[in-house]
Motif scaffolding. Structure first.
Motif, short mmCIF file in Angstrom:
data_model
loop_
_atom_site.label_atom_id
_atom_site.label_comp_id
_atom_site.label_asym_id
_atom_site.label_seq_id
_atom_site.Cartn_x
_atom_site.Cartn_y
_atom_site.Cartn_z
N ARG A 49 -10.11 12.84 -8.26
CA ARG A 49 -11.53 13.03 -7.94
C ARG A 49 -12.01 14.39 -8.47
O ARG A 49 -13.09 14.49 -9.07
CB ARG A 49 -11.70 12.93 -6.42
CG ARG A 49 -13.13 12.91 -5.95
CD ARG A 49 -13.21 12.50 -4.49
NE ARG A 49 -12.44 13.37 -3.61
CZ ARG A 49 -11.39 12.97 -2.90
NH1 ARG A 49 -10.95 11.73 -2.99
NH2 ARG A 49 -10.76 13.82 -2.09
N CYS A 50 -11.22 15.43 -8.26
CA CYS A 50 -11.58 16.77 -8.73
C CYS A 50 -11.56 16.83 -10.26
O CYS A 50 -12.43 17.46 -10.87
CB CYS A 50 -10.62 17.81 -8.15
SG CYS A 50 -10.80 18.07 -6.38
N GLN A 69 -11.75 18.34 -0.30
CA GLN A 69 -11.75 17.97 1.12
C GLN A 69 -10.59 18.61 1.88
O GLN A 69 -9.91 17.97 2.68
CB GLN A 69 -11.74 16.45 1.27
CG GLN A 69 -12.97 15.78 0.67
CD GLN A 69 -12.97 14.28 0.81
OE1 GLN A 69 -11.99 13.67 1.21
NE2 GLN A 69 -14.08 13.65 0.46
N ALA A 120 -7.36 12.80 -4.45
CA ALA A 120 -8.17 14.02 -4.47
C ALA A 120 -8.05 14.72 -5.81
O ALA A 120 -9.04 15.25 -6.35
CB ALA A 120 -7.74 14.95 -3.34
N GLU A 144 -14.88 18.65 -3.51
CA GLU A 144 -14.22 17.34 -3.66
C GLU A 144 -12.79 17.35 -3.15
O GLU A 144 -12.20 16.29 -2.93
CB GLU A 144 -14.25 16.92 -5.13
CG GLU A 144 -15.61 16.51 -5.65
CD GLU A 144 -16.44 17.72 -6.12
OE1 GLU A 144 -17.54 17.50 -6.65
OE2 GLU A 144 -15.98 18.87 -5.95
#
Length: 376
Positions: free
Chosen positions: A299-300, A331, A296, A329
């Motif tokens: 992704r960010c 989540q 994550a 992003e």
């Protein structure tokens, strides 16, 4: 001289006696008699995964543990003990490998027996382990002239071994050694599988054929005939971060497609996720959670980089964990989790800090966190 003209259909007509013989050669079910008989469902040697009297394709990437799992299933069947939450009825079993030597089979067997709580000597004449590694003639059949498929002496030896042992679970490891035809040729593949289907049908055994997936992501290699020729198929996938595996039914004419089992590698054997020791289960859970948080974070970071929004490891208005926690992003992952992820990623050299990223409107470089070259 043979005529090149098409044969008249009338020339194919049989006399009355020949017609009756020809028609009688195709057997049909006696539905009048069957109407008074209760049908029986398909029997399984390994519930849901390996039906009796059928060839099942077992695939998975190299290193996932297919060979180990096949030997463990064979052991469980031979001992009549449950494994991975599967209740198994005792039957003789055969595991034949062309890749591992006898010492490797012995090593695995010791650890499998320990995991299952089975004495190795109790498996004598019930579990049959065979290594054909190094043999030059392991192919079970090969294409002959035209469309003929010629069975080899290796097929005869296998058939007799299965019959003499009374094996009801037969694992063959693997396709690359036992099949010498063109795996992209549907006819060649189908003839090979049909030969094994004959063996399965004549002995009532569940024949499990191990194979690798192809490079395009399919769960089998070569022609789709592999999947079309068998009635069932399952695959083993490996989570490299946690050492967990997922055993999933891919094709199931006699079971529910998509059913799966989560299992873990533990001391050279497999154990069901629910049976893991508490400390091991907790460690696996923490590893999985950390991996989710790390992914994550990356992704960010990628989203911010794409939007030309520089983020920093220093607390402030552009503090990465705070910004990331508010992004779609993320989540749902919180700021504190992103802080931990940032430390892990920095330790593994997957991110760099205070890097010159791009020039801003004032012609000065914006600085911030950047993924290292291997992660871009």
């Amino acid at each position: 001289m043979m005529s090149s003209q098409p044969m008249d259909l009338a020339e194919l007509a049989l006399d009355e006696a020949g017609s009756r013989i020809a028609a009688a050669s195709i057997k049909t079910l006696d539905l009048a008699a069957l109407a008074h008989v209760e049908p029986t469902p398909k029997q399984f040697i390994v519930p849901k995964f390996a039906p009796a009297g059928e060839v099942t394709l077992f695939t998975g990437p190299g290193g996932a543990g297919k060979s180990l799992l096949a030997q463990q299933l064979a052991t469980s069947v031979a001992a009549g003990v449950s494994t991975l939450g599967l209740e198994l009825r005792q039957s003789p079993a055969l595991y034949l490998t062309c890749e591992d030597d006898a010492d490797e089979l012995h090593w695995r067997q010791k650890h499998i027996c320990k995991m299952l709580g089975v004495r190795m000597e109790s498996l004598a004449e019930k579990l049959h382990l065979s290594s054909l590694r190094g043999n030059l003639n392991n192919a079970l059949g090969m294409d002959g002239k035209g469309d003929e498929f010629e069975l080899t002496p290796a097929y005869t030896r296998l058939t007799e071994k299965v019959r003499q042992a009374g094996a009801k679970f037969v694992a063959l490891d693997n396709i690359a050694h036992l099949f010498v035809g063109n795996e992209n040729d549907r006819g060649s593949v189908t003839r090979f599988v049909n030969a094994l289907n004959r063996l399965a049908g004549e002995t009532g055994a569940a024949v499990v054929l191990l194979g690798h997936p192809n490079k395009t992501g399919d769960t089998y290699s070569g022609s789709t005939a592999w999947l079309n020729a068998v009635r069932s198929q399952f695959t083993l996938n490996h989570d490299l971060q946690t050492n967990m595996r997922t055993l999933t039914i891919g094709k199931a004419n006699y079971a529910q497609m998509g059913d799966s089992i989560r299992l873990a590698w533990l001391d050279w054997a497999f154990i069901h996720e629910d049976e893991l020791p508490p400390d091991t289960a907790r460690s696996i859970e923490e590893t999985a959670r950390a991996r989710t948080e790390d992914m994550a974070f990356m992704r960010c970071l990628a989203a911010c980089t794409e939007r030309r929004r520089n983020v920093s490891h220093q607390p402030g208005s552009n503090y990465a964990p705070k910004i990331f926690a508010a992004m779609t992003e993320a989540q749902g992952i919180k700021k504190s989790a992103f802080e931990s992820a940032m430390e892990r990623l920095l330790y593994r050299a997957e991110i760099e800090l205070d890097v010159e990223l791009w020039k801003g409107s004032n012609r000065h470089f914006k600085r911030g966190i950047q993924a290292t070259d291997r992660n871009r």
